[in-house]
Design a protein around this motif. Structure first.
Motif, PDB file in Angstrom:
ATOM      1  N   ALA A 224       0.896  -1.136   0.132  1.00 51.11           N
ATOM      2  CA  ALA A 224       0.060  -0.049   0.004  1.00 51.11           C
ATOM      3  C   ALA A 224       0.873   1.201  -0.074  1.00 51.11           C
ATOM      4  N   THR A 225       2.261   1.224   0.126  1.00 52.53           N
ATOM      5  CA  THR A 225       2.976   2.222   0.012  1.00 52.53           C
ATOM      6  C   THR A 225       3.840   2.443  -1.288  1.00 52.53           C
ATOM      7  N   GLY A 226       4.425   3.238  -1.580  1.00 51.53           N
ATOM      8  CA  GLY A 226       4.930   4.109  -2.755  1.00 51.53           C
ATOM      9  C   GLY A 226       5.543   3.306  -3.642  1.00 51.53           C
ATOM     10  N   GLY A 227       6.625   2.379  -3.705  1.00 52.93           N
ATOM     11  CA  GLY A 227       7.279   1.859  -4.684  1.00 52.93           C
ATOM     12  C   GLY A 227       6.282   0.982  -5.769  1.00 52.93           C
ATOM     13  N   TYR A 228       5.557  -0.086  -5.016  1.00 52.61           N
ATOM     14  CA  TYR A 228       4.516  -0.817  -5.709  1.00 52.61           C
ATOM     15  C   TYR A 228       3.665   0.193  -6.556  1.00 52.61           C
ATOM     16  N   ALA A 229       3.179   1.294  -5.948  1.00 47.61           N
ATOM     17  CA  ALA A 229       2.128   1.948  -6.706  1.00 47.61           C
ATOM     18  C   ALA A 229       2.920   2.654  -7.861  1.00 47.61           C
ATOM     19  N   GLU A 230       3.930   3.205  -7.609  1.00 47.64           N
ATOM     20  CA  GLU A 230       4.895   3.839  -8.597  1.00 47.64           C
ATOM     21  C   GLU A 230       5.094   3.049  -9.850  1.00 47.64           C
ATOM     22  N   ARG A 231       5.237   1.671  -9.486  1.00 49.86           N
ATOM     23  CA  ARG A 231       5.783   0.762 -10.765  1.00 49.86           C
ATOM     24  C   ARG A 231       4.448   0.367 -11.544  1.00 49.86           C
ATOM     25  N   CYS A 235       3.841   1.405 -15.481  1.00 55.81           N
ATOM     26  CA  CYS A 235       3.339   0.462 -16.583  1.00 55.81           C
ATOM     27  C   CYS A 235       2.060   0.763 -17.403  1.00 55.81           C
ATOM     28  N   GLU A 236       1.205   1.460 -16.633  1.00 49.23           N
ATOM     29  CA  GLU A 236      -0.027   2.111 -17.189  1.00 49.23           C
ATOM     30  C   GLU A 236       0.404   3.104 -18.273  1.00 49.23           C
ATOM     31  N   ALA A 237       1.448   3.866 -17.731  1.00 53.86           N
ATOM     32  CA  ALA A 237       1.736   4.924 -18.819  1.00 53.86           C
ATOM     33  C   ALA A 237       2.510   4.596 -19.992  1.00 53.86           C
ATOM     34  N   GLY A 238       3.309   3.531 -19.781  1.00 56.03           N
ATOM     35  CA  GLY A 238       3.677   2.721 -20.859  1.00 56.03           C
ATOM     36  C   GLY A 238       2.842   2.230 -21.756  1.00 56.03           C
ATOM     37  N   SER A 246      -3.385  -2.826 -22.377  1.00 57.56           N
ATOM     38  CA  SER A 246      -2.303  -2.938 -21.180  1.00 57.56           C
ATOM     39  C   SER A 246      -0.914  -3.834 -21.826  1.00 57.56           C
ATOM     40  N   LEU A 247       0.011  -3.944 -20.896  1.00 54.45           N
ATOM     41  CA  LEU A 247       1.100  -4.531 -21.460  1.00 54.45           C
ATOM     42  C   LEU A 247       0.945  -5.900 -21.758  1.00 54.45           C
ATOM     43  N   ARG A 248       0.084  -6.475 -21.490  1.00 53.68           N
ATOM     44  CA  ARG A 248      -0.234  -7.973 -22.049  1.00 53.68           C
ATOM     45  C   ARG A 248      -0.222  -8.064 -23.412  1.00 53.68           C
ATOM     46  N   GLU A 260      11.917   3.297 -28.933  1.00 46.31           N
ATOM     47  CA  GLU A 260      11.868   4.830 -29.632  1.00 46.31           C
ATOM     48  C   GLU A 260      10.787   5.429 -28.838  1.00 46.31           C
ATOM     49  N   VAL A 261       9.581   5.036 -28.300  1.00 47.35           N
ATOM     50  CA  VAL A 261       8.540   5.637 -28.007  1.00 47.35           C
ATOM     51  C   VAL A 261       8.561   6.291 -26.582  1.00 47.35           C
ATOM     52  N   LEU A 262       9.121   5.341 -25.784  1.00 46.94           N
ATOM     53  CA  LEU A 262       9.396   5.606 -24.271  1.00 46.94           C
ATOM     54  C   LEU A 262      10.534   5.952 -23.665  1.00 46.94           C
ATOM     55  N   ASP A 263      10.337   7.079 -22.628  1.00 48.50           N
ATOM     56  CA  ASP A 263      11.742   7.232 -21.832  1.00 48.50           C
ATOM     57  C   ASP A 263      12.475   6.006 -21.223  1.00 48.50           C
ATOM     58  N   ASP A 264      13.781   6.380 -20.853  1.00 45.72           N
ATOM     59  CA  ASP A 264      14.361   5.032 -20.611  1.00 45.72           C
ATOM     60  C   ASP A 264      13.860   4.354 -19.351  1.00 45.72           C
ATOM     61  N   VAL A 265      13.404   5.122 -18.324  1.00 49.17           N
ATOM     62  CA  VAL A 265      12.809   4.342 -17.079  1.00 49.17           C
ATOM     63  C   VAL A 265      11.417   3.721 -17.502  1.00 49.17           C
ATOM     64  N   THR A 266      10.682   4.141 -18.136  1.00 54.12           N
ATOM     65  CA  THR A 266       9.494   3.603 -18.348  1.00 54.12           C
ATOM     66  C   THR A 266       9.574   2.501 -19.418  1.00 54.12           C
ATOM     67  N   PHE A 267      10.620   2.614 -20.345  1.00 59.64           N
ATOM     68  CA  PHE A 267      10.808   1.199 -21.252  1.00 59.64           C
ATOM     69  C   PHE A 267      11.201  -0.039 -20.509  1.00 59.64           C
ATOM     70  N   ARG A 268      12.314   0.568 -19.486  1.00 57.41           N
ATOM     71  CA  ARG A 268      12.885  -0.626 -18.719  1.00 57.41           C
ATOM     72  C   ARG A 268      11.743  -1.250 -17.793  1.00 57.41           C
ATOM     73  N   ARG A 269      10.847  -0.565 -17.515  1.00 58.54           N
ATOM     74  CA  ARG A 269       9.492  -1.284 -16.542  1.00 58.54           C
ATOM     75  C   ARG A 269       8.908  -1.924 -17.563  1.00 58.54           C
TER      76      ARG A 269
END
Length: 386
Positions: A224-231, A235-238, A246-248, A260-269
Protein backbone atom coordinates in the motif's frame (compact mmCIF):
# COMPACT_ATOMS: atom_id res chain seq x y z
CA UNK A 1 -0.96 -26.99 11.70
CA UNK A 2 -2.87 -29.17 14.17
CA UNK A 3 -1.81 -26.97 17.08
CA UNK A 4 -2.72 -23.84 15.12
CA UNK A 5 -6.23 -25.16 14.52
CA UNK A 6 -6.73 -26.26 18.11
CA UNK A 7 -5.24 -23.10 19.56
CA UNK A 8 -7.47 -20.91 17.39
CA UNK A 9 -10.63 -22.77 18.37
CA UNK A 10 -9.66 -22.56 22.03
CA UNK A 11 -8.88 -18.85 21.75
CA UNK A 12 -12.21 -18.22 19.98
CA UNK A 13 -14.08 -19.84 22.88
CA UNK A 14 -12.11 -17.80 25.41
CA UNK A 15 -12.57 -14.46 23.65
CA UNK A 16 -16.18 -14.81 22.49
CA UNK A 17 -17.53 -17.07 25.24
CA UNK A 18 -18.81 -19.85 22.99
CA UNK A 19 -17.62 -22.43 20.51
CA UNK A 20 -17.07 -21.55 16.87
CA UNK A 21 -19.40 -22.95 14.24
CA UNK A 22 -16.45 -23.99 12.12
CA UNK A 23 -12.84 -23.46 11.14
CA UNK A 24 -11.54 -22.53 7.70
CA UNK A 25 -8.00 -22.09 6.41
CA UNK A 26 -6.19 -20.69 3.40
CA UNK A 27 -2.50 -20.80 2.48
CA UNK A 28 0.05 -18.18 1.69
CA UNK A 29 1.64 -18.42 -1.70
CA UNK A 30 4.97 -18.38 -3.42
CA UNK A 31 5.15 -17.05 -6.94
CA UNK A 32 7.40 -19.39 -8.89
CA UNK A 33 7.66 -16.85 -11.70
CA UNK A 34 5.66 -13.95 -13.12
CA UNK A 35 6.22 -10.82 -11.02
CA UNK A 36 4.25 -7.61 -11.59
CA UNK A 37 2.57 -9.20 -14.59
CA UNK A 38 -0.77 -9.78 -12.89
CA UNK A 39 -2.06 -6.21 -12.87
CA UNK A 40 -0.83 -5.90 -16.46
CA UNK A 41 -3.30 -8.64 -17.47
CA UNK A 42 -0.45 -11.06 -18.07
CA UNK A 43 0.54 -14.53 -16.89
CA UNK A 44 1.66 -15.78 -13.49
CA UNK A 45 2.66 -19.15 -12.04
CA UNK A 46 2.23 -19.17 -8.25
CA UNK A 47 1.63 -22.07 -5.90
CA UNK A 48 -0.03 -22.37 -2.51
CA UNK A 49 2.31 -23.24 0.36
CA UNK A 50 2.05 -25.31 3.52
CA UNK A 51 1.86 -22.22 5.74
CA UNK A 52 -1.72 -21.23 6.44
CA UNK A 53 -4.07 -18.73 8.02
CA UNK A 54 -6.99 -20.15 9.97
CA UNK A 55 -10.30 -18.45 10.69
CA UNK A 56 -12.67 -19.68 13.40
CA UNK A 57 -16.16 -18.26 12.87
CA UNK A 58 -19.45 -18.29 14.68
CA UNK A 59 -22.68 -16.70 13.46
CA UNK A 60 -24.55 -14.23 15.66
CA UNK A 61 -28.27 -13.54 16.01
CA UNK A 62 -27.81 -9.81 15.37
CA UNK A 63 -26.11 -7.57 12.78
CA UNK A 64 -22.80 -7.13 14.57
CA UNK A 65 -19.49 -8.32 13.14
CA UNK A 66 -16.62 -8.79 15.59
CA UNK A 67 -13.12 -9.77 14.55
CA UNK A 68 -10.11 -10.68 16.67
CA UNK A 69 -6.65 -11.90 15.83
CA UNK A 70 -3.59 -13.45 17.41
CA UNK A 71 -1.56 -10.52 16.07
CA UNK A 72 -3.72 -7.74 17.54
CA UNK A 73 -4.85 -7.13 21.12
CA UNK A 74 -8.17 -5.55 20.27
CA UNK A 75 -11.45 -7.02 19.07
CA UNK A 76 -12.91 -4.76 16.42
CA UNK A 77 -16.70 -4.48 16.30
CA UNK A 78 -18.90 -2.95 13.61
CA UNK A 79 -22.53 -3.12 12.51
CA UNK A 80 -22.90 -4.76 9.10
CA UNK A 81 -25.10 -1.84 8.04
CA UNK A 82 -22.10 0.49 8.49
CA UNK A 83 -19.47 -1.67 6.83
CA UNK A 84 -17.62 -0.03 3.95
CA UNK A 85 -14.28 1.39 2.81
CA UNK A 86 -14.81 4.60 4.77
CA UNK A 87 -15.49 2.80 8.05
CA UNK A 88 -12.76 0.16 7.92
CA UNK A 89 -9.05 0.49 8.56
CA UNK A 90 -6.01 -1.09 10.13
CA UNK A 91 -5.53 -4.85 10.31
CA UNK A 92 -9.27 -5.50 10.61
CA UNK A 93 -9.73 -4.03 7.13
CA UNK A 94 -8.50 -7.31 5.67
CA UNK A 95 -11.21 -9.63 7.08
CA UNK A 96 -13.99 -7.06 7.32
CA UNK A 97 -13.18 -5.75 3.86
CA UNK A 98 -13.95 -9.22 2.53
CA UNK A 99 -17.44 -9.04 4.05
CA UNK A 100 -17.99 -5.67 2.32
CA UNK A 101 -16.61 -6.95 -0.99
CA UNK A 102 -18.93 -9.96 -0.98
CA UNK A 103 -21.75 -7.42 -1.12
CA UNK A 104 -20.10 -5.80 -4.14
CA UNK A 105 -20.33 -9.13 -5.95
CA UNK A 106 -24.04 -9.61 -5.29
CA UNK A 107 -24.43 -10.86 -1.73
CA UNK A 108 -27.33 -9.15 0.03
CA UNK A 109 -25.62 -7.96 3.19
CA UNK A 110 -28.93 -6.67 4.54
CA UNK A 111 -30.20 -10.25 4.76
CA UNK A 112 -27.29 -11.99 6.51
CA UNK A 113 -26.53 -12.35 10.22
CA UNK A 114 -23.51 -10.93 12.00
CA UNK A 115 -20.56 -13.02 13.02
CA UNK A 116 -17.63 -13.39 15.37
CA UNK A 117 -14.34 -14.40 13.79
CA UNK A 118 -10.86 -15.10 15.15
CA UNK A 119 -7.81 -15.27 12.89
CA UNK A 120 -4.43 -16.87 13.45
CA UNK A 121 -1.63 -17.67 11.03
CA UNK A 122 1.80 -19.17 10.51
CA UNK A 123 2.31 -17.31 7.23
CA UNK A 124 5.09 -14.77 7.85
CA UNK A 125 3.88 -11.16 7.60
CA UNK A 126 5.84 -8.83 5.32
CA UNK A 127 7.85 -11.65 3.77
CA UNK A 128 6.28 -11.55 0.31
CA UNK A 129 4.37 -14.79 0.91
CA UNK A 130 0.97 -13.13 0.73
CA UNK A 131 -0.21 -13.30 4.31
CA UNK A 132 -2.95 -10.85 3.29
CA UNK A 133 -4.40 -13.15 0.61
CA UNK A 134 -4.38 -16.01 3.12
CA UNK A 135 -6.57 -13.94 5.45
CA UNK A 136 -8.85 -12.94 2.60
CA UNK A 137 -9.16 -16.50 1.31
CA UNK A 138 -9.96 -18.02 4.68
CA UNK A 139 -12.55 -15.36 5.54
CA UNK A 140 -14.12 -15.37 2.07
CA UNK A 141 -14.54 -19.15 2.11
CA UNK A 142 -15.93 -19.07 5.65
CA UNK A 143 -18.51 -16.36 4.94
CA UNK A 144 -19.42 -17.95 1.61
CA UNK A 145 -20.22 -21.16 3.50
CA UNK A 146 -22.06 -19.80 6.55
CA UNK A 147 -23.99 -17.19 4.57
CA UNK A 148 -24.74 -19.82 1.90
CA UNK A 149 -23.77 -17.48 -0.94
CA UNK A 150 -22.75 -20.12 -3.47
CA UNK A 151 -19.86 -18.19 -5.03
CA UNK A 152 -17.20 -20.23 -6.82
CA UNK A 153 -13.53 -19.92 -5.95
CA UNK A 154 -12.65 -17.66 -8.85
CA UNK A 155 -15.28 -15.22 -7.66
CA UNK A 156 -13.96 -15.43 -4.11
CA UNK A 157 -10.49 -14.59 -5.44
CA UNK A 158 -11.93 -11.49 -7.09
CA UNK A 159 -13.67 -10.62 -3.82
CA UNK A 160 -10.35 -10.74 -2.00
CA UNK A 161 -8.71 -8.57 -4.64
CA UNK A 162 -11.52 -5.99 -4.47
CA UNK A 163 -11.19 -5.82 -0.71
CA UNK A 164 -7.42 -5.34 -0.89
CA UNK A 165 -7.64 -2.73 -3.65
CA UNK A 166 -10.46 -0.63 -2.24
CA UNK A 167 -10.49 -1.15 1.53
CA UNK A 168 -6.78 -1.71 2.23
CA UNK A 169 -5.65 0.54 -0.61
CA UNK A 170 -3.10 -1.87 -2.08
CA UNK A 171 -3.19 -1.87 -5.92
CA UNK A 172 -2.53 -5.59 -6.25
CA UNK A 173 -3.62 -7.96 -9.00
CA UNK A 174 -5.56 -11.18 -8.55
CA UNK A 175 -2.64 -13.61 -8.46
CA UNK A 176 -2.26 -14.00 -4.70
CA UNK A 177 -5.92 -14.68 -4.00
CA UNK A 178 -6.14 -17.11 -6.94
CA UNK A 179 -3.16 -19.13 -5.73
CA UNK A 180 -4.54 -19.27 -2.18
CA UNK A 181 -7.95 -20.48 -3.31
CA UNK A 182 -7.05 -22.72 -6.28
CA UNK A 183 -3.77 -24.36 -5.26
CA UNK A 184 -3.17 -28.12 -5.36
CA UNK A 185 -0.49 -30.45 -3.99
CA UNK A 186 2.89 -30.41 -5.82
CA UNK A 187 1.39 -28.14 -8.46
CA UNK A 188 1.34 -24.50 -9.54
CA UNK A 189 -1.56 -22.40 -10.78
CA UNK A 190 -1.00 -21.10 -14.32
CA UNK A 191 -3.23 -18.05 -14.35
CA UNK A 192 -4.17 -15.81 -17.25
CA UNK A 193 -4.89 -12.56 -15.43
CA UNK A 194 -6.92 -11.19 -18.34
CA UNK A 195 -9.37 -14.03 -18.85
CA UNK A 196 -8.92 -15.40 -15.31
CA UNK A 197 -8.62 -18.86 -16.82
CA UNK A 198 -6.54 -21.07 -14.52
CA UNK A 199 -4.80 -24.36 -15.19
CA UNK A 200 -3.10 -26.62 -12.67
CA UNK A 201 0.47 -27.38 -13.74
CA UNK A 202 2.18 -30.34 -12.02
CA UNK A 203 5.59 -29.30 -10.71
CA UNK A 204 7.07 -32.72 -10.05
CA UNK A 205 9.38 -31.47 -7.30
CA UNK A 206 9.06 -34.60 -5.19
CA UNK A 207 9.96 -36.95 -8.02
CA UNK A 208 12.87 -34.71 -9.09
CA UNK A 209 14.30 -34.55 -5.56
CA UNK A 210 13.98 -30.77 -5.37
CA UNK A 211 12.98 -28.39 -2.59
CA UNK A 212 11.79 -24.80 -2.62
CA UNK A 213 13.86 -22.82 -0.13
CA UNK A 214 12.43 -19.56 1.18
CA UNK A 215 14.91 -16.90 2.24
CA UNK A 216 13.00 -14.32 4.28
CA UNK A 217 15.38 -11.37 4.41
CA UNK A 218 13.55 -9.69 7.27
CA UNK A 219 13.24 -6.51 5.21
CA UNK A 220 9.53 -5.77 5.38
CA UNK A 221 7.61 -4.40 2.46
CA UNK A 222 4.10 -3.02 2.09
CA UNK A 223 2.04 -2.98 -1.10
CA UNK A 224 0.00 0.00 0.00
CA UNK A 225 3.01 2.29 0.03
CA UNK A 226 4.94 4.11 -2.69
CA UNK A 227 7.22 1.85 -4.70
CA UNK A 228 4.64 -0.72 -5.75
CA UNK A 229 2.13 1.94 -6.78
CA UNK A 230 4.80 3.82 -8.72
CA UNK A 231 5.71 0.72 -10.71
CA UNK A 232 2.07 0.11 -11.53
CA UNK A 233 1.66 3.71 -12.68
CA UNK A 234 4.74 3.37 -14.92
CA UNK A 235 3.26 0.27 -16.53
CA UNK A 236 -0.03 2.04 -17.18
CA UNK A 237 1.79 5.04 -18.64
CA UNK A 238 3.81 2.75 -20.90
CA UNK A 239 0.67 1.03 -22.17
CA UNK A 240 -0.97 4.39 -22.94
CA UNK A 241 2.10 5.62 -24.80
CA UNK A 242 2.18 2.42 -26.85
CA UNK A 243 -1.54 2.65 -27.63
CA UNK A 244 -2.52 -0.67 -26.04
CA UNK A 245 -5.04 -1.64 -23.42
CA UNK A 246 -2.39 -3.19 -21.20
CA UNK A 247 1.17 -4.46 -21.43
CA UNK A 248 -0.29 -7.92 -22.07
CA UNK A 249 -0.72 -6.70 -25.63
CA UNK A 250 3.01 -5.95 -26.09
CA UNK A 251 5.26 -8.78 -27.31
CA UNK A 252 9.00 -9.19 -27.09
CA UNK A 253 9.13 -8.34 -30.79
CA UNK A 254 7.53 -4.96 -30.01
CA UNK A 255 10.29 -3.86 -27.65
CA UNK A 256 12.39 -2.19 -30.35
CA UNK A 257 9.49 0.15 -31.12
CA UNK A 258 8.85 0.66 -27.41
CA UNK A 259 12.43 1.80 -26.92
CA UNK A 260 11.88 4.56 -29.49
CA UNK A 261 8.59 5.73 -27.96
CA UNK A 262 9.30 5.58 -24.23
CA UNK A 263 11.73 7.31 -21.90
CA UNK A 264 14.45 5.06 -20.49
CA UNK A 265 12.87 4.35 -17.11
CA UNK A 266 9.42 3.59 -18.51
CA UNK A 267 10.96 1.42 -21.22
CA UNK A 268 12.80 -0.68 -18.68
CA UNK A 269 9.63 -1.11 -16.62
CA UNK A 270 7.80 -2.21 -19.76
CA UNK A 271 10.61 -4.53 -20.81
CA UNK A 272 10.48 -6.34 -17.50
CA UNK A 273 6.76 -7.02 -17.77
CA UNK A 274 6.93 -8.10 -21.41
CA UNK A 275 9.88 -10.44 -20.93
CA UNK A 276 8.49 -11.76 -17.65
CA UNK A 277 5.27 -12.74 -19.38
CA UNK A 278 7.34 -14.68 -21.90
CA UNK A 279 9.32 -16.32 -19.10
CA UNK A 280 6.10 -17.56 -17.51
CA UNK A 281 5.04 -19.15 -20.79
CA UNK A 282 8.51 -20.63 -21.25
CA UNK A 283 8.48 -22.02 -17.70
CA UNK A 284 5.13 -23.75 -18.22
CA UNK A 285 6.37 -25.25 -21.49
CA UNK A 286 9.65 -26.35 -19.92
CA UNK A 287 7.91 -27.96 -16.95
CA UNK A 288 5.71 -29.95 -19.33
CA UNK A 289 8.53 -30.99 -21.62
CA UNK A 290 11.56 -31.36 -19.36
CA UNK A 291 10.49 -31.06 -15.73
CA UNK A 292 11.56 -28.73 -12.92
CA UNK A 293 15.31 -29.35 -13.19
CA UNK A 294 15.29 -27.38 -16.47
CA UNK A 295 13.75 -24.09 -15.28
CA UNK A 296 16.69 -22.67 -13.34
CA UNK A 297 17.91 -20.17 -15.94
CA UNK A 298 14.39 -18.77 -16.30
CA UNK A 299 14.28 -18.11 -12.54
CA UNK A 300 17.71 -16.48 -12.67
CA UNK A 301 16.72 -14.29 -15.63
CA UNK A 302 13.58 -13.21 -13.80
CA UNK A 303 15.63 -11.95 -10.88
CA UNK A 304 18.02 -10.02 -13.13
CA UNK A 305 15.05 -8.36 -14.79
CA UNK A 306 13.49 -7.34 -11.48
CA UNK A 307 16.83 -6.09 -10.21
CA UNK A 308 17.93 -4.13 -13.29
CA UNK A 309 14.79 -3.20 -15.25
CA UNK A 310 12.04 -3.02 -12.63
CA UNK A 311 14.41 -2.00 -9.84
CA UNK A 312 12.48 -3.60 -7.00
CA UNK A 313 15.22 -5.67 -5.42
CA UNK A 314 17.28 -4.70 -2.37
CA UNK A 315 20.85 -5.70 -1.39
CA UNK A 316 19.61 -8.42 0.95
CA UNK A 317 17.57 -10.04 -1.83
CA UNK A 318 20.45 -9.87 -4.29
CA UNK A 319 22.79 -11.46 -1.75
CA UNK A 320 20.26 -14.20 -1.03
CA UNK A 321 19.93 -15.05 -4.71
CA UNK A 322 23.66 -14.94 -5.46
CA UNK A 323 24.55 -17.03 -2.42
CA UNK A 324 21.97 -19.69 -3.20
CA UNK A 325 23.12 -19.87 -6.81
CA UNK A 326 26.74 -20.30 -5.73
CA UNK A 327 25.94 -23.14 -3.33
CA UNK A 328 23.93 -25.58 -5.38
CA UNK A 329 20.62 -23.92 -6.24
CA UNK A 330 19.36 -24.74 -9.73
CA UNK A 331 17.85 -21.26 -9.92
CA UNK A 332 16.85 -18.42 -7.59
CA UNK A 333 14.91 -15.18 -7.67
CA UNK A 334 13.23 -12.67 -5.42
CA UNK A 335 9.51 -13.30 -5.08
CA UNK A 336 6.63 -10.98 -4.27
CA UNK A 337 6.14 -7.28 -4.81
CA UNK A 338 9.72 -6.31 -4.05
CA UNK A 339 11.49 -3.70 -1.89
CA UNK A 340 12.09 -6.43 0.70
CA UNK A 341 10.48 -9.71 1.54
CA UNK A 342 11.78 -13.06 0.38
CA UNK A 343 13.75 -14.84 -2.28
CA UNK A 344 13.13 -18.39 -3.42
CA UNK A 345 15.67 -20.95 -4.52
CA UNK A 346 15.09 -24.26 -6.29
CA UNK A 347 17.52 -26.58 -4.55
CA UNK A 348 18.32 -30.32 -4.72
CA UNK A 349 17.35 -31.91 -1.43
CA UNK A 350 20.93 -32.94 -0.66
CA UNK A 351 22.13 -29.32 -1.06
CA UNK A 352 19.56 -27.61 1.20
CA UNK A 353 21.69 -27.68 4.34
CA UNK A 354 24.69 -26.29 2.44
CA UNK A 355 22.57 -23.43 1.12
CA UNK A 356 21.27 -22.67 4.62
CA UNK A 357 24.78 -22.52 6.11
CA UNK A 358 26.09 -20.37 3.25
CA UNK A 359 23.21 -17.91 3.57
CA UNK A 360 23.64 -17.49 7.31
CA UNK A 361 27.35 -16.84 6.79
CA UNK A 362 26.90 -14.43 3.89
CA UNK A 363 24.29 -12.30 5.71
CA UNK A 364 26.48 -12.11 8.81
CA UNK A 365 29.53 -11.19 6.72
CA UNK A 366 27.63 -8.31 5.10
CA UNK A 367 26.26 -7.04 8.41
CA UNK A 368 22.66 -7.91 7.56
CA UNK A 369 20.19 -9.35 10.04
CA UNK A 370 19.96 -13.12 10.11
CA UNK A 371 17.52 -14.37 7.46
CA UNK A 372 14.73 -16.80 8.28
CA UNK A 373 15.28 -19.91 6.18
CA UNK A 374 12.77 -22.67 5.58
CA UNK A 375 11.42 -24.92 2.87
CA UNK A 376 7.86 -24.88 1.59
CA UNK A 377 5.79 -27.54 -0.13
CA UNK A 378 3.31 -26.70 -2.89
CA UNK A 379 0.03 -27.47 -1.18
CA UNK A 380 -3.74 -27.43 -1.46
CA UNK A 381 -5.73 -24.22 -1.41
CA UNK A 382 -8.35 -22.87 0.96
CA UNK A 383 -10.61 -25.39 2.67
CA UNK A 384 -12.95 -25.96 5.57
CA UNK A 385 -11.07 -27.66 8.41
CA UNK A 386 -14.06 -28.79 10.48
Amino acid sequence: MTDLRQDTLAAFAEIFGRDADGLWSAPGRVNLIGEHTDYNEGFVLPFAINRRTVAALGLRDDRIARVGSSFADEVVEIDLDRIGPDTLGGWSGYPLGVAWALGQFGADLSAVPGFDILIDSNVPVGAGLSSSAAIEGAVALALNDVWQLGFDRRTLAAVGQRSENVVVGAPTGIMDQSASLLGQHDSAVFLDCRSLEAEIIPLGLEEAGLEIVIIDTGVEHAHATGGYAERRASCEAGARALGVESLRDVSVADLDRAREVLDDVTFRRVRHVVTENQRVLDTVRTLRESGPTAIGELLDASHRSMRDDFEISVPELDLAVETAQANGAIGARMTGGGFGGSAIALVPTDAVSRVFVALDGAFAEHGFGQPELFTVTPSEGAKREN
